[in-house]
Design a protein around this motif. Structure first.
Motif, PDB file in Angstrom:
ATOM      1  N   ALA A   5       0.830  -1.205   0.000  1.00 37.32           N
ATOM      2  CA  ALA A   5       0.000   0.000   0.000  1.00 37.32           C
ATOM      3  C   ALA A   5       0.867   1.258   0.000  1.00 37.32           C
ATOM      4  N   VAL A   6       1.935   1.244   0.803  1.00 38.21           N
ATOM      5  CA  VAL A   6       2.850   2.390   0.828  1.00 38.21           C
ATOM      6  C   VAL A   6       3.509   2.576  -0.535  1.00 38.21           C
ATOM      7  N   GLY A   7       3.919   1.452  -1.156  1.00 38.57           N
ATOM      8  CA  GLY A   7       4.521   1.536  -2.479  1.00 38.57           C
ATOM      9  C   GLY A   7       3.570   2.093  -3.516  1.00 38.57           C
ATOM     10  N   LEU A   8       2.300   1.651  -3.461  1.00 37.20           N
ATOM     11  CA  LEU A   8       1.305   2.156  -4.409  1.00 37.20           C
ATOM     12  C   LEU A   8       1.120   3.664  -4.257  1.00 37.20           C
ATOM     13  N   ILE A   9       0.990   4.132  -3.030  1.00 35.16           N
ATOM     14  CA  ILE A   9       0.818   5.566  -2.782  1.00 35.16           C
ATOM     15  C   ILE A   9       2.051   6.341  -3.261  1.00 35.16           C
TER      16      ILE A   9
END
Length: 207
Positions: A5-9
């Motif tokens: 999720a952090v990578g996507l953001i």
């Protein structure tokens, strides 16, 4: 899941930031300098997004099946002769009701399989091959499974990946009598195996 999720953001913000710079601060003549970054950040955001369905399926598998630690599991990167369709590596796991019967499960997609491919390759170096001599497995080889490599300490799984059952089917029946009970089939449904596939396999075991 949290890291994904952090990578996507992060990649989405990178894409938006680069696009804002191109539109608001640079002349069209400099756009080609930032276009590769714009395209790559969009590509990485799509990859991160594609991981979520797999992660949710992993969660369902772990809620349904316990982890097992297996040693010396047959595996390979070349095409398995009994498997239908695309495959990017395979493991043969024992049938829970007939341990002498080995059923192949495959990596059905190439996404995030690079680590495994280097270790399953026919010419993999012995030190790499040794890293998959012991594996963690959760699932039922008749339907679906979750494979993982042990951490260096050996006390936890890592590199989790979903394996799928794609044995060849003849005349609407599975190629072997797998001995699945109604309880086994219900667990398969809970992890997202399509009802039609389960019904066909159950029909095959009854003949």
């Amino acid at each position: 899941m949290a890291i994904n999720a952090v990578g996507l953001i992060g990649w989405l913000f990178t894409w938006i930031g680069v696009l804002a710079v191109l539109v608001g601060l640079l002349s069209p003549g400099f756009a080609f300098l930032f276009l590769p970054v714009l395209l790559y950040s969009f590509y990485r955001a799509v990859l991160q997004l594609r991981y979520f369905p797999a992660a949710l399926r992993m969660r369902r598998i772990l809620q349904t099946y316990p982890w097992q630690i297996l040693r010396g599991v047959p595996s390979g990167l070349t095409k398995h002769p009994d498997v239908l369709g695309r495959q990017y590596g395979w493991f043969e796991l024992p049938n829970p009701t007939r341990p002498e019967q080995q059923l192949p499960l495959v990596f059905a997609q190439h996404l995030r399989t690079e680590w495994w491919s280097r270790r399953l390759a026919p010419r993999a170096k012995p030190r790499l091959r040794a890293q998959v001599e012991v594996v963690w497995f959760a699932g039922d080889p008749r339907f679906i499974g979750l494979i993982a490599a042990p951490t260096p300490s050996g006390d936890a799984p890592r590199r989790l990946h979903v394996l799928q059952q794609r044995l060849r089917v003849n005349d609407g029946r599975s190629v072997a009598d797998w001995g699945a009970t109604p309880e086994d089939i219900e667990r398969g449904r809970r992890v997202g195996i399509h009802s039609s596939n389960l019904d066909a396999r159950r029909e095959g075991t009854s003949r």
